[in-house]
Design a protein around this motif. Sequence first.
Motif: not given
Length: 613
Positions: A130-141, A143-146, A150-151, A168-175
């Motif tokens: 999903l993230l690769n698709d968003a980045l390939e679609g030209g979205q900035p890092l 926005d793509a991550f957010k 959300d999905r 850069t390292i992206l991180g996220a937490r839920r649960g």
Amino acid sequence: MCGIIGIIGNSDVAPRLLESLRRLEYRGYDSAGIAVQTGHGPERRRAEGKIRNLEAVIDEQPLPGVVGIGHTRWATHGAPSVRNAHPHHYGKVTLVHNGIIENFAELKAELKAKGQVFESDTDTEVIAHLLNDALEGGQPLKDAFKRVLDRLHGAYALAILVEGEENTILGARRGSPLVIGWGENDEMFLGSDALAVGPFTQRVTYLEEGDWVILSRGGAQTFDAQGFLVNRPVTTVSASAALVEKGSYRHFMEKEVHEQPDSCQRTLSAYLDPVAGEVRADIKAALDFSQIVRIQIIACGTAYYAGSVARYAFEKLAGLPVDVEVASEFRYRSPAMMPGTLAVAVSQSGETADTLAALRWCKDEGLKTAAVVNVHSSTMAREADLMWPTHAGPEIGVASTKAFTAQLSALLCLAVCAARQRGRITAHEEAHLVQVLLESPGLISQALGMDADIVRITHKLSKARDVIYLGRGDMYPLALEGALKLKEISYIHAEGYAAGELKHGPIALIDENTPVVVIAPDDALFEKTASNVQEVAARGGRVIMITDTPEKVPALSEDAARTLTVVKAPACDPFIAPLVYSVPIQLLAYHTAVHKGTDVDQPRNLAKSVTVE
Ligand code: F6R
């Protein structure tokens, strides 16, 4: 559960990623891997089994680079194998994940329909796609991550490397928890807990539920679930939380069993005022138990047994009705809750998925909530209306020991508090109980002296296929805990029963090959338990009786006496017997497992903090 580490360093990170993964071994895992930014995109090394297997792979194929991520995997979707080990990779994206993406099947179908090919059976891999698709679609890092987050439905802690974003390292937490570590000279870290980053820094930021972060050299941009930039505080964790060593002990479990005089003392000190001879004023001020009509305890595993022991104390001393239920059942049962009920979650980690969900359910029902937790920065600690801390310190052995007795210590103090506030005991009786509680660290220390006696019997016990544990009153949940401890670390099948239930069925199991461990302190029920010993002995059963009063054990026939082993425990007030008798049952399981040669600290299939359902 899975462990995560991410490092933006100033020197080669592979050795440090491995060092951190070794710290995370205690969480339980079946494969491990790392990925490093090599200058031409992230490269991975992965291995099934222990970290040493991964080290061997890296020795053969070194991974130079100063930015990287690492992971220990506890399999949920897909067998433990190199193919399913993290990091997962697709296109520009390489990532590690702790948790479960519940809508992965739907996402995977959508991605496959676009012709994308998956290399693993995991739920995690969809995130990379999903993230690769968003980045390939030209979205900035950002926005793509957010957009990807959300999905996702379910639980996650993530650490992500992206090709072309070398620092850069992206991180996220839920649960699932995630912490940022602030190092020296602009080095930055991301970890699944403070222990993961402990070898490198003690300055950490605990991300909150729904937070996500863009980690860069020297800094971090943190956003909340809505995408607003937020400022989360930096805290300094204690050196003991950051760095935990086995010292001269063979296993963390052994060390933690022996730490119990201290861990109980620390916990009791947080609840009791020894000078005044009463429960501390701040504990009394935090909650008035006279306003509570009922307590609902929710917990899992060993914490559930701590709650089950506490029930006896709250009901007997404070006249307060208590229900105790395993959280995984409670949360799906639509329980009917009475107004005025206090919901109490008991948890070492404060992150156990079922307990957390049950706690949230109670909050949504409008109940007052409290959490008895050992990790004071945990999600339960933050979300409950009231946090009742235990002070066991970091528990590394998968089998809970010192966290259990710390939970018992806190809960027994709270039962005294409740009894006093509800007018069930006088100030004089409160002072007596406080005194009794304060004696428990010393008695626990004496109980540790049973070690040699216990080693002697475990040689034989380790040959058993099945073991039965019996107890009455608050020794019944202790019998259940004893059986759990034995089965989880020695893999011997064990069951705990209320001693009085024996003749309603389980007695059919008694024969000379099935040892029966009887926990029988000198309390009001001793004679009744002793009768059950007679019943077992009369049927040729081998009895191991743990008691402080061997002289009261009834005379058995010569034949029966040969099958009886009495292990003498220190004499104690029945109120604190659950604390004192925890020690021999832990030692029994420990030495049996050592005899059998099992992996005591990381038993097969088990994880330390169970952040999935
Ligand atoms: C058994 C054991 C587990 C935990 C259970 C709950 O030795 O450690 O049964 O007690 O997974 O974990 P916490 O207390 O972290 O909620």
